[in-house]
Design an enzyme around this catalytic site. Structure first.
Site, PDB file in Angstrom:
ATOM      1  N   ASP A  34      99.392  28.504  63.859  1.00  0.00           N
ATOM      2  CA  ASP A  34      98.673  29.728  64.226  1.00  0.00           C
ATOM      3  C   ASP A  34      99.254  30.401  65.478  1.00  0.00           C
ATOM      4  OD1 ASP A  34      96.711  31.630  64.812  1.00  0.00           O
ATOM      5  OD2 ASP A  34      95.155  30.163  65.308  1.00  0.00           O
ATOM      6  N   HIS A  88      91.271  30.953  69.190  1.00  0.00           N
ATOM      7  CA  HIS A  88      92.669  30.604  68.902  1.00  0.00           C
ATOM      8  C   HIS A  88      93.364  29.982  70.120  1.00  0.00           C
ATOM      9  CE1 HIS A  88      92.674  32.743  65.031  1.00  0.00           C
ATOM     10  NE2 HIS A  88      91.838  33.578  65.631  1.00  0.00           N
ATOM     11  N   HIS A 122     100.376  33.513  61.067  1.00  0.00           N
ATOM     12  CA  HIS A 122      99.178  34.202  61.592  1.00  0.00           C
ATOM     13  C   HIS A 122      99.519  35.048  62.814  1.00  0.00           C
ATOM     14  CE1 HIS A 122      96.416  30.817  59.840  1.00  0.00           C
ATOM     15  NE2 HIS A 122      97.146  31.417  58.927  1.00  0.00           N
TER      16      HIS A 122
HETATM   17 ZN    ZN Z   1      92.315  33.865  60.878  1.00  0.00          ZN
HETATM   18 ZN    ZN Z   2      89.667  31.975  61.746  1.00  0.00          ZN
END
Ligand code: ZN
Ligand code: ZN
Length: 555
Positions: free
Chosen positions: A194, A369, A391
């Site tokens: 991510d 995140h 992402h």
């Molecule tokens: Zn997401």
């Molecule tokens: Zn998410």
């Protein structure tokens, strides 16, 4: 045989663009899919509700597709399922809460019965063709989130899903770093991680850090507290419920998705809710202002959402008054800045006190995140041969790539890929070998009462049902229509054309006259109301669904 040891990975969305996460992995005649998310259109794409990935590549290889694996329940990871399943009804695997949200979504689209839904727990492993997939727990802004460890004939692949490393998560379930490290020790072929916050230094604050701010807001607010966050942010909502109880307030959930998601969370045991803590919205009027906390959906300024209606004094069950407090506990998704700013302005007009993420500490919102230090930790534990940032827009992907190079944790190569690239892993290495057919499909969902009318909008459909352009001239000061509205149809013909046109124009007049002057001055809101009313009328009369693109002229 060498050909058995080939893995192809094809991102079908989410690399170099915001949202719409979906990735296909293909090896030895089997394909598995990770996530199936949407992207939300910005102001410019009027007439479109959501955007989903083009699944042409999967349909070409339909017989090989074994399953869709879901990392977690955010819309940018599950939202495309209702538009994919009619073409590709394969088994779906996800956590209890993720599948709970998927069920609600599929039920609305009449797809629940045929769907093959499977709940998996952390540390469960399943076999799908030549793939063996293990799910393990990560922390994120939604409960019950997984990363995936996928054993393939070419080697083990780790897909992190969305994550941060929260040492003090609200539900007490920490990131399973042990499993991650164990895979790292065994040797990982490729890490997909991510990149959303790859440009942010340090560590992302724990979800718990918003609690101090919530506490002071609850302590000092004299009137109602109106809070909005993403409707799936269950840990955040638990904090709100706890503060409400501490300060003797009842909570009411406003908005369809907010009510539905919180009901699912309660049903599945993800909420700790004392009896009597939550009231129905129509009972709001029976409680004094200082005993109420209203949690409304619509934190992105969606024009017809509960929060937007409250901002415009257009909600059935309550009005915002001076002394009330509005808390926007969410970040603004790129593309929604103008809509959110306008909505906040309406609240200021109501003389409400407003809190939003403005940098003040303690924060009213924290990200779900991972920031740089957490990303580095994951890279260091996994020590992959190949690393592919996912992402993120190109900016985040590049930042994440550079970060990985700095750590020295990647044993062979960092590969920056974008949506559609075919990434081939074989005993000789890894490279991008070509492009798969990918793209975006624009969806016009219709209003919720009319779900059976969902139509996938692509160029083909536009050519069938045409375009309607209502043109309305509004005086921004007075909110009055100075001339009669115009309506232009293109590429669509009706029986009784003259009558449809005349009555459609009357709908436009009624919609504008039925709106407050404040609503008429907010073009996002008035356009959405026009679109909805006209769409319903034209469909009822003609069974056609032209794309409706309202134009407001300011005079
Ligand atoms: Zn997401
Ligand atoms: Zn998410």
């Amino acid at each position: 045989m060498e050909t058995d040891q080939v893995l192809e990975v094809i991102p079908l969305g989410g690399l170099g663009e915001f949202g719409m996460h979906m990735m296909a992995m293909r090896s030895a005649g089997s394909i598995i899919i990770v996530d199936a998310g949407v992207m939300f259109p910005d102001d410019e794409l009027l007439g479109v509700d959501v955007i989903v990935p083009d699944i042409g590549y999967l349909l070409e290889n339909k017989g090989a597709v074994r399953a869709i694996l879901l990392t977690h329940g955010h819309e940018d990871h599950i939202g495309a399922l209702p538009f994919i399943l009619p073409y590709l009804n394969v088994p779906i695997y996800g956590s209890s809460f993720t599948i709970g949200l998927v069920k609600n979504k599929l039920a609305q689209h009449g797809l629940l019965e045929e769907a093959q839904l499977h709940i998996v727990k952390a540390k469960d492993a399943i076999e799908l063709g030549c793939f063996k997939v293990e799910f393990f727990h990560v922390t994120h802004s939604i409960v019950d989130s997984f990363a995936l460890a996928i054993r393939t004939p070419a080697g083990t692949v780790i897909h992190t899903g969305d994550f941060k490393i929260d040492p003090t998560p609200i539900d007490g379930k920490t990131f399973d770093l042990h499993t991650l490290a164990a895979y790292g020790d065994q040797g990982v072929l490729a890490l997909f991680s991510d990149s959303t916050n790859a440009e942010i230094g340090g560590y992302t604050a724990s979800e718990r850090s918003v609690n101090d701010r919530f506490e002071s807001i609850f302590r000092t607010s004299p009137g109602r507290i109106i809070l909005s966050c993403f409707t799936s942010s269950i840990p955040r909502l638990q904090l709100v419920l706890d503060q409400a109880r501490n300060f003797g307030r009842v909570v009411s959930f406003l908005g369809r998705r907010m009510s539905e998601n919180t009901a699912t969370a309660e049903e599945l045991g993800f909420f700790k809710l004392p009896p009597g803590a939550v009231i129905r919205s129509k009972d709001i009027r029976n409680y004094p202002r200082e005993r109420l906390c209203v949690v409304a959906g619509g934190c992105q300024g969606e024009p017809l959402s509960a929060l937007s209606r409250l901002a415009l004094n257009d909600h059935r069950d309550m009005k915002v008054e001076p002394g009330d407090t509005v808390v926007l506990s969410a970040r603004v998704i790129p593309g929604n800045e103008r809509a959110v700013t306008r909505m906040m302005d309406h609240f200021y007009r109501r003389r409400a006190e407003i809190y939003y993420p403005d940098g003040a500490q303690p924060p009213v919102h924290v990200s779900g995140h991972a920031s740089e230090e957490e990303l580095k930790l994951v890279l260091t534990l996994v020590k992959p041969r190949f690393f592919i940032p996912i992402h993120g827009m190109h900016r985040q992907l590049h930042r994440h790539a550079r970060l990985a190079e700095k750590t020295g944790a990647v044993r062979e190569k960092v590969i920056i890929a974008e949506t559609g690239d075919i990434l081939r892993f074989d005993p000789n290495g890894a490279e991008i070998t070509g492009k798969a057919p990918v793209g975006r499909v624009l969806i016009d969902e219709g209003s919720l009462e009319e779900v059976e009318e969902i139509v996938v909008r692509d160029r083909r459909h536009i050519s069938e049902d045409g375009i309607a352009v209502p043109i309305i001239a509004i005086n921004k000061q007075t909110g009055m229509m100075e001339i009669a509205p115009e309506l232009v149809f293109r590429g669509v013909t009706f029986v009784e054309e003259a009558r449809i046109l005349a009555e459609s124009k009357q709908i436009l007049i009624d919609t504008v006259n039925g709106s407050t002057i404040e609503e008429r001055g907010d073009y996002t809101v008035i356009k959405e109301k026009i679109r909805k009313d006209l769409k319903r009328f034209i469909f009822k009369q003609t069974a056609k669904r032209p794309f409706i693109l309202p134009v407001i002229m300011e005079i």
